[in-house]
Design an enzyme around this catalytic site. Sequence first.
Site: not given
Ligand code: GDP
Ligand code: IMO
Ligand code: MG
Length: 449
Positions: A13, A16, A40-41, A248
């Site tokens: 998270d 990415k 979840g991207h 991840q």
């Molecule tokens: P990922 O799994 O690495 O793709 O990240 P996620 O999408 O799960 O979580 C990142 C969250 O931060 C999302 O809600 C993005 O929209 C948000 N985000 C990304 N970059 C920024 C930033 O620079 N500032 C803020 N406020 N939100 C951001």
């Molecule tokens: P993105 O790509 C954050 C965490 C779960 C748990 C551990 C194992 O959005 O960054 P799993 O379901 O993979 O067997 O769970 O890994 N986890 C993540 N945490 N971002 C993710 O993906 C994750 N995918 C798995 O919360 O701790």
């Molecule tokens: Mg994510």
Amino acid sequence: MPARVLVGTQWGDEGKGKIIDILSEEASAIVRYQGGANAGHTVVVGGKTLILHLIPCGILRPGKLCYIGNGVVVDPEALFHEIAALEKENVQVEGRLFVSLSAHVILPYHRLVERVMERLLGNRRIGTAGRGIGPAYRDKAGRMGVRVCDLFDRRVLREKVAVLAEQARMLIERLSEEGGLASESSSRVPGAPESGPEGEDLRVDEPSDIVESYAALGERIRPMAVDVSLELNRALGEGKHVLFEGAQGTLLDVDFGTYPYVSSSNATAGGACTGTGVGPTMMDEVLGVAKAYTTRVGNGPFPTELPPEASAALREAGAEYGATTGRPRRCGWFDAVIVRHSVRINGVSGLFITKLDVLNNVEELNICTGYSYEGEHLSDFPASLEAMFRVEPSYEILPGWQCSVNEARKKEDLPREALKYVHRIGELVGARIKGISVGSAREEMILLD
Ligand code: GDP
Ligand code: IMO
Ligand code: MG
């Protein structure tokens, strides 16, 4: 750069999705190499927020080809659900999305076994995303997994499904006989929850029903199923740019993360090779993404985690709720020890820092520069889980900036303190900072040369 890998350097998270979306502009093809629908991207473009789970974020850029590599575990139901959601948003998917014939398939048994295993672990459970990821990778390594190509052969599918169904049935039977092992795991680790999930439906699907429904899903996948290795190597041979989208993060990598509180794949850069069939000599660049602070969802050690009230404040400021499960993310200070570890493991040459704006108005910022453990100073990440649970972070304190950085588009627009904070991170982790994200939208970005 023709072949570029992007990896998360923390516990996932990191943002990415946003960075992949920006880098996709230069790429012809974007490929996911590991994980599954546990990811979840998020991409925010034109005021719209879209969350990708299994499909590369490049799908949002018209004309780009997207691939799901052999290293990904594919849940066909989740895949078609995601395709439908994208089509509803007028994103053209047909003819642009391809799935490896060798990718392993997640079946309902995997999700069921995962729930049972989490229950067995009791207060030592991982806190998984519940998508069947771990059991699917276990069956892959155990040489009994169903691959995409197996969906086209009923005889093979029938044989494999029978074994997986039997395995699930035996596990559940044993669990009911013993009344679960949850109460036996007495040594509760810090940070772990008190009890496991209860009252679930643990019915094992009839193998014949699964064979029918997955053979039908296979027919829907067939037009997308290709040899991803052949296609990507051909594209690279033609001088096209390929972007490898990590899911991840390094601390969730099965080899280099906080094992066993990890996911079951290689999220690190090496996984880009084994998860797509593109050799290491073909890779040109590895980029990393780190949040300006740290979050983690699920259980396991987290040395710089803030106490509940401060963690909640950062969670609200950064909207830190899981993009896949909606779970609140645990929040803490930036940990240079873990990001330095990630820079080394992945060979990161350039780092993106995201969510700098979330730290607007924090008076003083802490950066963890090392740990102390049993009287000793550690500057590197310890392999032992018990040590990782017990280390005490050592902090360097930097002044914050009492204004908004959201409007900054070049580094000169940033307050001195913000720039200093980012530079210090770069110094401590040993990576060149390539970009600073100051908001969730595509354009809220400062690219550095
Ligand atoms: P990922 O799994 O690495 O793709 O990240 P996620 O999408 O799960 O979580 C990142 C969250 O931060 C999302 O809600 C993005 O929209 C948000 N985000 C990304 N970059 C920024 C930033 O620079 N500032 C803020 N406020 N939100 C951001
Ligand atoms: P993105 O790509 C954050 C965490 C779960 C748990 C551990 C194992 O959005 O960054 P799993 O379901 O993979 O067997 O769970 O890994 N986890 C993540 N945490 N971002 C993710 O993906 C994750 N995918 C798995 O919360 O701790
Ligand atoms: Mg994510």
